[in-house]
Design an enzyme around this catalytic site. Structure first.
Site, short mmCIF file in Angstrom:
data_model
loop_
_atom_site.label_atom_id
_atom_site.label_comp_id
_atom_site.label_asym_id
_atom_site.label_seq_id
_atom_site.Cartn_x
_atom_site.Cartn_y
_atom_site.Cartn_z
N SER A 61 0.57 -1.22 -0.14
CA SER A 61 0.04 -0.16 -0.03
C SER A 61 0.45 1.10 -0.21
CB SER A 61 -1.11 -0.12 1.20
OG SER A 61 -2.22 -0.77 1.47
N GLN A 62 0.47 2.27 -0.26
CA GLN A 62 0.91 3.57 -0.57
C GLN A 62 1.23 4.13 0.60
OE1 GLN A 62 -2.04 6.36 -2.51
NE2 GLN A 62 -1.31 8.20 -1.94
#
Ligand code: SAH
Length: 213
Positions: free
Chosen positions: A60-61
Site C-alpha cells: 500500500s501507499q
C-alpha cells in the site's frame, strides 16, 4: 536526492497529509519500506505510491498505511489482527506500537516471504499465517484492534465477533475497486459505531486461498 534526503522528504510528506500522531510517525521512521519491496521497484520505496509485490498484489501507499495506523489508535498492550499481509510492511509498522501482531494472507508465498523478513529484521512479535482472513483468526481471538488491507463489501461478521468490546477495526468498504470508503468501527457495549474516514483504493478481499504459481 540521497537515500537520507528521500527519507526526510517521505516523513515530511506524511506530516503534510495529516499524520500528526508522534508514535505513528516514529514507527514510520523506524521501519525501512525498501526492505519490503523486491527487485526493480526497491529504489522507489520512499515515493508515496503503491508498488507491485509477489502473487500479483501490491504494497500500500505509505500515507494510507500511516493514516490507517493512526485511525487504529493502537495501545502498547494491544493484540492486533491484520487481514492482508502482502509485503508485511503494515504489520511491521503495527509491531512498533502493539504487544502482539497476527497477520493473515491467502497467498502462501506472501506469508512465507513476510515471515522470513520478520525473522531477519528481528520483528519477533509478528506471526504471519496462511488463511482466509474473512474468517478471522478464532484461535487467537479476541483482538483489541483489527485492520483489513483489502476491501470488503461489508465488515465480515466473524471479524466483528472477534473484536473485543472497546476495540477498533479499520477497513476499506466498497463494492468495487474504485468506489471505497475507509471506515473505522468502534465496538461498544451498546453495539457498533461507524465513522467514515476518506475514499480509498484497495484490492478486494477474496474468499478462500489464493493460488501461487
Ligand atoms: N498490508 C499489505 C498490503 C496488502 S495488499 C502491505 O503492507 O504490504 C492486500 C492483501 O490482501 C493481498 O496480499 C491479498 O492476498 C490479501 N487478501 C485478499 N483477500 C484476503 C483474504 N480473504 N484473506 C487474507 N488475505 C487476503
Amino acid at each position: 536526492m540521497t537515500p537520507a534526503e528521500q527519507k526526510m522528504a517521505f516523513l515530511f510528506s506524511l506530516r503534510s497529509r495529516g499524520i500528526t500522531d508522534k508514535t505513528v510517525l516514529t514507527a514510520m521512521e523506524k521501519v525501512d519500506r525498501a526492505a519490503f519491496i523486491r527487485g526493480t521497484f526497491a529504489d522507489r520505496a520512499y515515493e508515496d505510491t503503491p508498488l507491485p509485490i509477489a502473487s500479483g498484489q501490491t504494497i500500500s501507499q505509505p500515507s494510507i498505511v500511516a493514516l490507517m495506523t493512526q485511525a487504529l489508535d493502537v495501545q502498547p498492550r494491544d493484540k492486533v489482527l491484520e487481514i492482508g499481509t502482502g509485503s508485511g510492511y503494515q504489520a511491521a509498522i503495527l509491531a512498533q506500537l502493539a504487544r502482539r501482531v497476527y497477520t493473515v494472507d491467502r497467498y502462501a508465498t506472501l506469508v512465507s516471504q513476510a515471515q522470513a523478513l520478520f525473522n531477519d529484521l528481528g520483528y519477533h512479535t509478528i506471526t504471519a499465517i496462511l488463511g482466509d482472513g474473512t474468517r478471522g483468526l478464532p484461535e487467537q481471538a479476541p483482538f483489541d484492534r483489527i485492520i483489513l488491507t483489502a476491501a470488503a463489501e461489508d465488515p465480515p461478521s466473524p471479524l466483528l465477533a472477534q473484536l473485543r468490546v472497546g476495540g477498533i477495526m479499520v477497513l476499506p468498504v466498497g463494492q468495487s475497486d474504485t468506489v471505497q470508503t475507509l471506515v473505522k468501527v468502534h465496538k461498544t457495549e451498546n453495539g457498533l459505531d461507524y465513522e467514515e474516514l476518506r475514499a480509498s483504493r484497495f484490492v478486494p478481499l477474496m474468499a478462500g486461498l489464493g493460488k501461487d504459481n
